[in-house]
Design an enzyme around this catalytic site. Structure first.
Site, PDB file in Angstrom:
ATOM      1  N   CYS A  45      -0.411  13.310  -6.786  1.00  0.00           N
ATOM      2  CA  CYS A  45       0.643  12.871  -5.886  1.00  0.00           C
ATOM      3  C   CYS A  45       1.509  14.031  -5.406  1.00  0.00           C
ATOM      4  CB  CYS A  45       1.422  11.785  -6.621  1.00  0.00           C
ATOM      5  SG  CYS A  45       3.164  11.817  -6.571  1.00  0.00           S
ATOM      6  N   GLU A  49       1.287  11.555   2.101  1.00  0.00           N
ATOM      7  CA  GLU A  49      -0.135  11.566   1.729  1.00  0.00           C
ATOM      8  C   GLU A  49      -0.619  10.157   1.389  1.00  0.00           C
ATOM      9  OE1 GLU A  49       0.524  15.710  -0.736  1.00  0.00           O
ATOM     10  OE2 GLU A  49      -0.198  13.937  -1.777  1.00  0.00           O
ATOM     11  N   CYS A  67      -4.290   4.789  -2.501  1.00  0.00           N
ATOM     12  CA  CYS A  67      -3.052   5.197  -3.145  1.00  0.00           C
ATOM     13  C   CYS A  67      -2.118   5.635  -2.012  1.00  0.00           C
ATOM     14  CB  CYS A  67      -3.385   6.349  -4.088  1.00  0.00           C
ATOM     15  SG  CYS A  67      -1.961   7.040  -4.885  1.00  0.00           S
ATOM     16  N   CYS A  92      11.047  14.177 -11.286  1.00  0.00           N
ATOM     17  CA  CYS A  92      10.221  14.367 -12.495  1.00  0.00           C
ATOM     18  C   CYS A  92       9.611  15.775 -12.414  1.00  0.00           C
ATOM     19  CB  CYS A  92       9.122  13.314 -12.564  1.00  0.00           C
ATOM     20  SG  CYS A  92       9.774  11.636 -12.467  1.00  0.00           S
ATOM     21  N   CYS A 139      10.610  12.654  -2.897  1.00  0.00           N
ATOM     22  CA  CYS A 139      11.130  11.708  -3.893  1.00  0.00           C
ATOM     23  C   CYS A 139      12.394  12.283  -4.504  1.00  0.00           C
ATOM     24  CB  CYS A 139      10.095  11.450  -4.984  1.00  0.00           C
ATOM     25  SG  CYS A 139      10.653  10.229  -6.207  1.00  0.00           S
ATOM     26  N   CYS A 178       5.849  16.589 -11.455  1.00  0.00           N
ATOM     27  CA  CYS A 178       5.309  15.925 -10.271  1.00  0.00           C
ATOM     28  C   CYS A 178       5.532  16.766  -9.012  1.00  0.00           C
ATOM     29  CB  CYS A 178       5.985  14.565 -10.124  1.00  0.00           C
ATOM     30  SG  CYS A 178       5.633  13.762  -8.544  1.00  0.00           S
TER      31      CYS A 178
HETATM   32  N1  SAH Z   1       7.287   7.142  -8.217  1.00  0.00           N
HETATM   33  C1  SAH Z   1       6.379   6.249  -8.824  1.00  0.00           C
HETATM   34  C2  SAH Z   1       5.039   6.203  -8.140  1.00  0.00           C
HETATM   35  C3  SAH Z   1       4.474   7.495  -7.632  1.00  0.00           C
HETATM   36  S1  SAH Z   1       3.946   8.612  -8.861  1.00  0.00           S
HETATM   37  C4  SAH Z   1       6.232   6.572 -10.311  1.00  0.00           C
HETATM   38  O1  SAH Z   1       6.683   7.615 -10.723  1.00  0.00           O
HETATM   39  O2  SAH Z   1       5.679   5.737 -11.024  1.00  0.00           O
HETATM   40  C5  SAH Z   1       2.447   7.850  -9.446  1.00  0.00           C
HETATM   41  C6  SAH Z   1       2.070   8.217 -10.866  1.00  0.00           C
HETATM   42  O3  SAH Z   1       1.638   9.575 -10.919  1.00  0.00           O
HETATM   43  C7  SAH Z   1       3.217   8.099 -11.847  1.00  0.00           C
HETATM   44  O4  SAH Z   1       2.772   7.474 -13.033  1.00  0.00           O
HETATM   45  C8  SAH Z   1       3.578   9.526 -12.092  1.00  0.00           C
HETATM   46  O5  SAH Z   1       4.272   9.701 -13.303  1.00  0.00           O
HETATM   47  C9  SAH Z   1       2.232  10.193 -12.055  1.00  0.00           C
HETATM   48  N2  SAH Z   1       2.240  11.625 -11.857  1.00  0.00           N
HETATM   49  C10 SAH Z   1       3.022  12.351 -11.070  1.00  0.00           C
HETATM   50  N3  SAH Z   1       2.709  13.668 -11.151  1.00  0.00           N
HETATM   51  C11 SAH Z   1       1.678  13.760 -12.016  1.00  0.00           C
HETATM   52  C12 SAH Z   1       0.899  14.828 -12.512  1.00  0.00           C
HETATM   53  N4  SAH Z   1       1.138  16.075 -12.144  1.00  0.00           N
HETATM   54  N5  SAH Z   1      -0.080  14.566 -13.392  1.00  0.00           N
HETATM   55  C13 SAH Z   1      -0.320  13.283 -13.786  1.00  0.00           C
HETATM   56  N6  SAH Z   1       0.365  12.229 -13.342  1.00  0.00           N
HETATM   57  C14 SAH Z   1       1.368  12.448 -12.464  1.00  0.00           C
HETATM   58 FE1  SF4 Z   2       9.071  10.526  -7.877  1.00  0.00          FE
HETATM   59 FE2  SF4 Z   2       6.988  11.877  -8.739  1.00  0.00          FE
HETATM   60 FE3  SF4 Z   2       8.772  10.965 -10.480  1.00  0.00          FE
HETATM   61 FE4  SF4 Z   2       7.146   9.246  -9.203  1.00  0.00          FE
HETATM   62  S1  SF4 Z   2       6.547  10.838 -10.662  1.00  0.00           S
HETATM   63  S2  SF4 Z   2       9.358   9.073  -9.521  1.00  0.00           S
HETATM   64  S3  SF4 Z   2       6.956  10.286  -7.213  1.00  0.00           S
HETATM   65  S4  SF4 Z   2       9.165  12.502  -8.905  1.00  0.00           S
END
Ligand code: SAH
Ligand code: SF4
Length: 383
Positions: A365, A102, A134, A145, A141, A148
């Site tokens: 994301c 995306e 973005c 997390c 990934c 996410c």
């Molecule tokens: N992997 C990298 C970049 C991609 S995620 C990282 O984790 O930083 C980009 C941002 O979106 C990160 O700060 C991540 O923690 C946040 N993010 C992911 N899922 C989310 C969600 N459901 N609500 C709010 N922020 C989220």
């Molecule tokens: Fe990966 Fe999502 Fe965690 Fe970023 S927030 S490191 S994209 S799992």
């Protein structure tokens, strides 16, 4: 073998994968004069051509050779969705192997609304009207997390540098038709950029090239889950690219509960690496914080966070959680978000609350790819 609408598998080279040196070598092998590589490079990155036919300044024989040897198509557009106010477009791309990624375009009239601001003010490329992209660095990934959508999908593969560059070119070409330009690029789409370090950096180098797209280093922001060796490597390279760290918790146990990577790299290690980065670059670090109702949005947590960040050249960027299917956590209310910010700021840590854009189009994301993989895409706008 591939989902419907898939691009044809090709053995041709993706032209965006080539750096200038490699392009020059190839054209030399084709017995082209030395200046041809520059013409191709300028066509790609200054004129934003996306097919060999557009290179009117090249001889027909060379254009034909380019058709045979190079592909300009990194992916096909599977779906795109516009937010109801048209300020945000999210595109779901399908790679030749069927994987989905995306990339989101966010238009901001007022830079203060930008949830991904870069510390350096936009100038030249549309100072007032920000056009922030973005983009993704991986399909899926590996970091897992829990909150996410991309983490919930799991790891598919690294993107090549050309596949990263092509996402920017796609939107740059689209904006050009509207007489607009990209003003910022944030690596906050799918994937962990520091888990695909080399390809991410070579994509940045290609886009940064002064004879090509010439996109200033300070207009990029890398967001990382906090991979410590890569933060140190990034510091050593002294790049002018902005760095954001996704922290989301002020305590190791609490962070581990939502971010498995904390097993490997503890908060103290991350903060030490950030100190090293600041020493080396004198640049401010952003800490990303997804505010989850009742989990990490209390004044006590804010105080703990402030104590950990004290004395660091930093800023906290807090965004209410974007709820996802695989996680039961809820977004913080505006009121609780404001209290969080106030508590941090009283303790001397600057904080901004950003409201997420495009929630009505699943712009968080990985959310669109996740929905598509479950065959439940929100198909209000479909190509
Ligand atoms: N992997 C990298 C970049 C991609 S995620 C990282 O984790 O930083 C980009 C941002 O979106 C990160 O700060 C991540 O923690 C946040 N993010 C992911 N899922 C989310 C969600 N459901 N609500 C709010 N922020 C989220
Ligand atoms: Fe990966 Fe999502 Fe965690 Fe970023 S927030 S490191 S994209 S799992």
């Amino acid at each position: 073998m591939f989902p419907r609408g898939s691009a044809k598998i090709t053995t041709m080279k993706l032209i965006y994968d080539l750096d200038f040196h490699t392009l020059t070598e190839i054209l030399t092998q084709w017995n082209e004069p030395a200046y041809r590589a520059k013409q191709v490079w300028q066509g790609l990155y200054q004129h934003l051509y996306n097919s060999p036919e557009q290179f009117a300044n090249l001889p027909k024989s060379l254009r034909e050779k380019m058709v045979e040897e190079f592909t300009f198509t990194a992916f096909t557009v599977k779906t795109y969705l516009d937010s109801s106010d048209k300020s945000t477009r999210k595109t779901l791309f399908q790679l030749p192997d069927g994987n989905l990624i995306e990339a989101v375009l966010m238009r901001y009239g007022d830079p203060a609304d930008d949830p991904h601001p870069s510390p350096s003010p936009a100038s030249g490329r549309g100072a007032k009207k920000r056009r922030t992209l973005c983009i993704s660095t991986q399909a899926g990934c590996a970091m897992g997390c829990v909150f996410c959508a991309t983490g919930q999908l799991g790891f598919k593969r690294n993107l090549t540098s050309g596949e990263i560059v092509a996402q920017v070119m796609y939107y740059a070409q689209m904006l050009k038709e509207q007489n607009e330009v990209v003003s910022n690029v944030v690596f906050m789409g799918m994937g962990e950029p520091f888990h695909n370090y080399d390809n991410t950096m070579s994509a940045i180098d290609r886009l940064n090239d002064a004879d090509g797209y010439n996109f200033g280093a300070r207009r990029f922001t890398i967001s990382t889950v906090g991979l410590v060796p890569q933060i140190r490597r990034f510091a050593d390279e002294q790049r002018q690219v902005n760095l954001a760290i996704s922290l989301h918790a002020a305590d190791d146990d609490e962070r581990l509960a939502i971010m498995p990577v904390n097993k490997r790299y503890k908060i103290d290690d991350i903060i030490e690496a950030c100190k090293y980065y600041i020493e080396k670059t004198h640049r401010r670090v952003t800490f990303e914080w997804a505010l989850i109702n009742g989990v990490n949005d209390t004044p006590e947590v804010a105080q703990k966070l402030a104590a950990r960040l004290k004395g660091l050249l930093c800023h906290v960027n807090a965004i209410p959680l974007n709820p996802t299917q695989g996680y039961s956590g809820e977004a913080t209310s505006r009121q609780r978000a404001d209290l969080f910010k106030e508590t941090l700021e009283q303790a001397g840590i600057p904080c901004s609350i950003r409201m997420r854009r495009g929630i009505d189009i699943n712009a968080g994301c990985g959310q669109l790819a996740g929905a598509e993989s479950k065959n439940q895409a929100h198909k209000t706008v479909l190509l």
